[in-house]
Design a protein around this motif. Structure first.
Motif, PDB file in Angstrom:
ATOM      1  N   GLY A 260     -14.280  46.758  60.936  1.00 28.99           N
ATOM      2  CA  GLY A 260     -12.944  47.256  60.676  1.00 28.99           C
ATOM      3  C   GLY A 260     -12.134  47.603  61.907  1.00 28.99           C
ATOM      4  N   THR A 261     -12.554  47.168  63.067  1.00 35.40           N
ATOM      5  CA  THR A 261     -11.823  47.433  64.295  1.00 35.40           C
ATOM      6  C   THR A 261     -11.659  46.154  65.088  1.00 35.40           C
ATOM      7  OG1 THR A 261     -11.802  48.704  66.356  1.00 35.40           O
ATOM      8  CG2 THR A 261     -13.937  48.056  65.500  1.00 35.40           C
ATOM      9  N   MET A 262     -10.577  46.073  65.855  1.00 41.18           N
ATOM     10  CA  MET A 262     -10.332  44.898  66.681  1.00 41.18           C
ATOM     11  C   MET A 262     -10.804  45.099  68.111  1.00 41.18           C
ATOM     12  SD  MET A 262      -6.636  43.535  65.321  1.00 41.18           S
ATOM     13  CE  MET A 262      -5.860  45.140  65.394  1.00 41.18           C
ATOM     14  N   VAL A 263     -11.512  46.211  68.351  1.00 38.25           N
ATOM     15  CA  VAL A 263     -12.060  46.471  69.679  1.00 38.25           C
ATOM     16  C   VAL A 263     -13.243  45.537  69.922  1.00 38.25           C
ATOM     17  CG1 VAL A 263     -13.105  48.215  71.172  1.00 38.25           C
ATOM     18  CG2 VAL A 263     -11.313  48.862  69.558  1.00 38.25           C
ATOM     19  N   SER A 264     -13.330  44.991  71.115  1.00 36.07           N
ATOM     20  CA  SER A 264     -14.426  44.088  71.437  1.00 36.07           C
ATOM     21  C   SER A 264     -15.765  44.811  71.338  1.00 36.07           C
ATOM     22  CB  SER A 264     -14.251  43.528  72.855  1.00 36.07           C
ATOM     23  OG  SER A 264     -13.057  42.799  72.964  1.00 36.07           O
ATOM     24  N   PRO A 265     -16.819  44.145  70.872  1.00 36.61           N
ATOM     25  CA  PRO A 265     -18.122  44.803  70.739  1.00 36.61           C
ATOM     26  C   PRO A 265     -18.705  45.175  72.094  1.00 36.61           C
ATOM     27  CG  PRO A 265     -18.311  42.437  70.332  1.00 36.61           C
ATOM     28  CD  PRO A 265     -16.862  42.733  70.428  1.00 36.61           C
ATOM     29  N   LEU A 266     -19.543  46.202  72.082  1.00 41.24           N
ATOM     30  CA  LEU A 266     -20.248  46.613  73.293  1.00 41.24           C
ATOM     31  C   LEU A 266     -21.418  45.663  73.538  1.00 41.24           C
ATOM     32  CD1 LEU A 266     -20.377  50.463  72.653  1.00 41.24           C
ATOM     33  CD2 LEU A 266     -18.699  49.192  74.013  1.00 41.24           C
ATOM     34  N   ARG A 267     -21.736  45.436  74.812  1.00 42.46           N
ATOM     35  CA  ARG A 267     -22.853  44.562  75.141  1.00 42.46           C
ATOM     36  C   ARG A 267     -23.671  45.184  76.258  1.00 42.46           C
ATOM     37  NH1 ARG A 267     -20.884  39.000  77.626  1.00 42.46           N
ATOM     38  NH2 ARG A 267     -22.999  39.058  78.432  1.00 42.46           N
ATOM     39  N   LEU A 268     -25.011  45.052  76.136  1.00 44.16           N
ATOM     40  CA  LEU A 268     -25.939  45.560  77.140  1.00 44.16           C
ATOM     41  C   LEU A 268     -27.063  44.548  77.340  1.00 44.16           C
ATOM     42  CD1 LEU A 268     -26.370  49.330  76.128  1.00 44.16           C
ATOM     43  CD2 LEU A 268     -25.099  48.438  78.085  1.00 44.16           C
ATOM     44  N   ARG A 269     -27.622  44.566  78.530  1.00 45.63           N
ATOM     45  CA  ARG A 269     -28.809  43.749  78.786  1.00 45.63           C
ATOM     46  C   ARG A 269     -30.006  44.424  78.133  1.00 45.63           C
ATOM     47  NH1 ARG A 269     -28.066  39.541  82.105  1.00 45.63           N
ATOM     48  NH2 ARG A 269     -30.327  39.225  82.094  1.00 45.63           N
ATOM     49  N   SER A 270     -30.864  43.623  77.540  1.00 43.76           N
ATOM     50  CA  SER A 270     -32.013  44.173  76.837  1.00 43.76           C
ATOM     51  C   SER A 270     -33.138  44.529  77.809  1.00 43.76           C
ATOM     52  CB  SER A 270     -32.525  43.165  75.802  1.00 43.76           C
ATOM     53  OG  SER A 270     -33.035  42.010  76.458  1.00 43.76           O
ATOM     54  N   LYS A 271     -34.014  45.436  77.361  1.00 40.08           N
ATOM     55  CA  LYS A 271     -35.219  45.816  78.094  1.00 40.08           C
ATOM     56  C   LYS A 271     -36.417  45.613  77.166  1.00 40.08           C
ATOM     57  CE  LYS A 271     -32.902  49.257  80.979  1.00 40.08           C
ATOM     58  NZ  LYS A 271     -32.884  50.695  81.387  1.00 40.08           N
ATOM     59  N   TYR A 272     -37.475  45.065  77.728  1.00 42.20           N
ATOM     60  CA  TYR A 272     -38.668  44.833  76.916  1.00 42.20           C
ATOM     61  C   TYR A 272     -39.517  46.100  76.906  1.00 42.20           C
ATOM     62  CZ  TYR A 272     -42.795  42.570  74.976  1.00 42.20           C
ATOM     63  OH  TYR A 272     -43.857  42.230  74.175  1.00 42.20           O
ATOM     64  N   GLN A 273     -39.701  46.662  75.717  1.00 38.95           N
ATOM     65  CA  GLN A 273     -40.453  47.908  75.574  1.00 38.95           C
ATOM     66  C   GLN A 273     -41.039  47.955  74.166  1.00 38.95           C
ATOM     67  OE1 GLN A 273     -38.128  51.329  76.567  1.00 38.95           O
ATOM     68  NE2 GLN A 273     -39.767  52.787  76.174  1.00 38.95           N
ATOM     69  N   ALA A 274     -42.282  48.387  74.075  1.00 38.29           N
ATOM     70  CA  ALA A 274     -42.994  48.504  72.791  1.00 38.29           C
ATOM     71  C   ALA A 274     -42.962  47.180  72.033  1.00 38.29           C
ATOM     72  CB  ALA A 274     -42.398  49.624  71.946  1.00 38.29           C
ATOM     73  N   GLN A 275     -43.200  46.084  72.763  1.00 39.23           N
ATOM     74  CA  GLN A 275     -43.282  44.740  72.196  1.00 39.23           C
ATOM     75  C   GLN A 275     -41.981  44.293  71.538  1.00 39.23           C
ATOM     76  OE1 GLN A 275     -46.713  44.729  69.619  1.00 39.23           O
ATOM     77  NE2 GLN A 275     -48.156  44.693  71.342  1.00 39.23           N
ATOM     78  N   GLN A 276     -40.869  44.869  71.973  1.00 41.10           N
ATOM     79  CA  GLN A 276     -39.565  44.465  71.444  1.00 41.10           C
ATOM     80  C   GLN A 276     -38.539  44.457  72.573  1.00 41.10           C
ATOM     81  OE1 GLN A 276     -38.456  45.369  67.201  1.00 41.10           O
ATOM     82  NE2 GLN A 276     -39.514  47.268  67.701  1.00 41.10           N
TER      83      GLN A 276
END
Length: 431
Positions: A265-281
């Motif tokens: 419901g918003t036109m604001v661009s989504p936030l994005r982050l680089r992932s980190k591998y932790q606890a097998q995810q």
């Protein structure tokens, strides 16, 4: 035959073919600008005229008063197409740079194609930049209709839409240029994988070659391309008070290096982050601190690769976040508030006592002044005692007070003898 005459023949032939119903014999080639139709002032660009028809040569012409043209022999590409690459430049905003091309056979008389669709080069200027937005949001799913809207407070007559890495520059006339505000809608059709990318738009006037500065970029992301479905959770919980700390955790078991967080419901661009591998995810923590009422709403997260950031996974399940209006306080905050209130109360009480003490002191001073400046009836001051600043003044006052306390005997007749003992006043005077 000169290239200019050849191109005029190309135009005339295309009209004749359309009239006779034979326009499909030689289809018009396509013309595009490489790497982009958006060129900085003084820059260079390559115009590619390409066709599946085996033309021997291609002719490029620039629209304008003199209609200059250039001719190049065709080259066969690895995929079987025929093309010619025309270098153009330096490009300046002083003129309108609109081009067409057509293909011709060298040894067959009057065998040329129809002219291509026009391609106009865009040279950004310094006027006010418009705004570009998507009413459907930045994240799109396959099959939905995508419309991008370019708006401006400047009364532009036309708008152009560019895509990063794209070779075309679609244009639309403004809908309301006379009101001082202008806009144009670009209907891009049903979403496919090719729609993902970064877009900008420009504003211009009909009879001017100058264009505005570009709008801020708008990223269109296509969801459902990658097969995984991430999960989304929130700490400390889905209900949080204003001012508290909150963290949204996006996780996926698939190997992904970019994670997105989007609010519906918003036109604001989504936030994005680089992932980190932790606890097998692979995971990313989106911190929102301190929480405000604007953080309430429905969230989803997606995964992606950094090499193709516009192609997303399936969305996570929706997470509804409720923000309460009362701010929660931690124990140490309650202690600090209590100490502050107690200090303010003590300070207020001290000020009241100080004011009261001063008022009482003023009252005592005024009473003593009245008593000292108005001697009581029947009291006589000895000249020597009145002029003295020694402690005798105190003794005199005490004696005078004692004398006033005695009962005064009315004077007797003149024939009576004086008293045997000297009076207190006489003794004080002799002393």
């Amino acid at each position: 035959m000169s290239p200019k005459l050849t191109f005029l023949l190309c135009l005339g032939l295309s009209v004749g073919l359309r009239t006779s119903g034979q326009a499909g014999i030689y289809r018009k080639p396509s013309l595009s600008a490489l790497p982009s139709p958006v060129v900085t002032s003084g820059g260079f660009v390559t115009l590619q005229c390409i066709s599946w028809q085996g033309f021997d040569r291609f002719i490029l012409t620039k629209e304008g008063e003199h209609r200059p043209s250039w001719t190049l022999d065709s080259q066969r590409r690895h995929n079987g197409q025929f093309q010619a690459l025309f270098p153009v430049g330096p490009v300046t905003p002083s003129y309108r740079w609109t081009f067409r091309c057509c293909g011709c056979y060298r040894y067959i008389h009057q065998q040329c194609s129809e002219p291509s669709d026009p391609v106009e080069l865009l040279v950004p200027g310094v006027s006010g930049k418009p705004s570009l937005l998507s009413q459907q949001g930045s994240i799109m799913t396959f099959g939905r209709n995508l419309t991008l809207q370019c708006l401006s407070d400047v009364g532009y007559d036309r708008f152009a839409l560019s895509k990063e890495g794209g070779h075309n520059l679609p244009q639309r006339l403004s809908e309301r240029p006379q009101t001082g505000r202008s806009q144009a809608d670009f209907l891009l059709g049903r979403v496919s994988l090719s729609h993902g990318g970064r877009y900008r738009c420009y504003g211009g006037h009909k009879f001017s070659s100058k264009w505005s500065t570009p709008s801020d970029p708008l990223d269109i992301l296509v969801a459902g391309v990658l097969p995984d479905t991430p999960s989304l959770s929130v700490q400390p919980g889905p209900t949080v008070a204003v001012g508290e700390n909150m963290t949204l955790l996006c996780q996926t078991r698939s190997q992904r290096d970019i994670l997105f967080l989007s609010k519906e419901g918003t036109m604001v661009s989504p936030l994005r982050l680089r992932s980190k591998y932790q606890a097998q995810q692979y995971q990313a923590q989106f911190s929102m601190s301190p929480v405000t009422s604007a953080h309430g709403g429905t969230y989803r997260c997606y995964s992606s690769f950094s090499t193709s950031p516009y192609e997303l996974s399936h969305p996570s399940d929706a997470l509804e976040l409720v923000v309460s209006g009362v701010q929660g306080l931690k124990p140490y905050q309650n202690v600090l508030i209590g100490i502050s209130v107690a200090f303010v109360l003590l300070l207020f009480l001290f000020v009241l006592l100080l004011i009261r003490h001063r008022q009482q002191g003023k009252c005592r001073t005024s009473d003593a002044t009245v008593k000292n400046t108005q001697p009581e009836e029947g009291v006589e001051l000895h000249p020597q005692a009145a002029a003295s600043d020694a402690p005798q003044d105190v003794i005199y006052a005490q004696l005078n007070h004692l004398t006033l306390g005695r009962k005064t005997t009315p004077p007797s007749s003149q024939s009576e003898e004086p008293p045997a003992e000297p009076s207190v006043y006489s003794a004080l005077a002799i002393h």
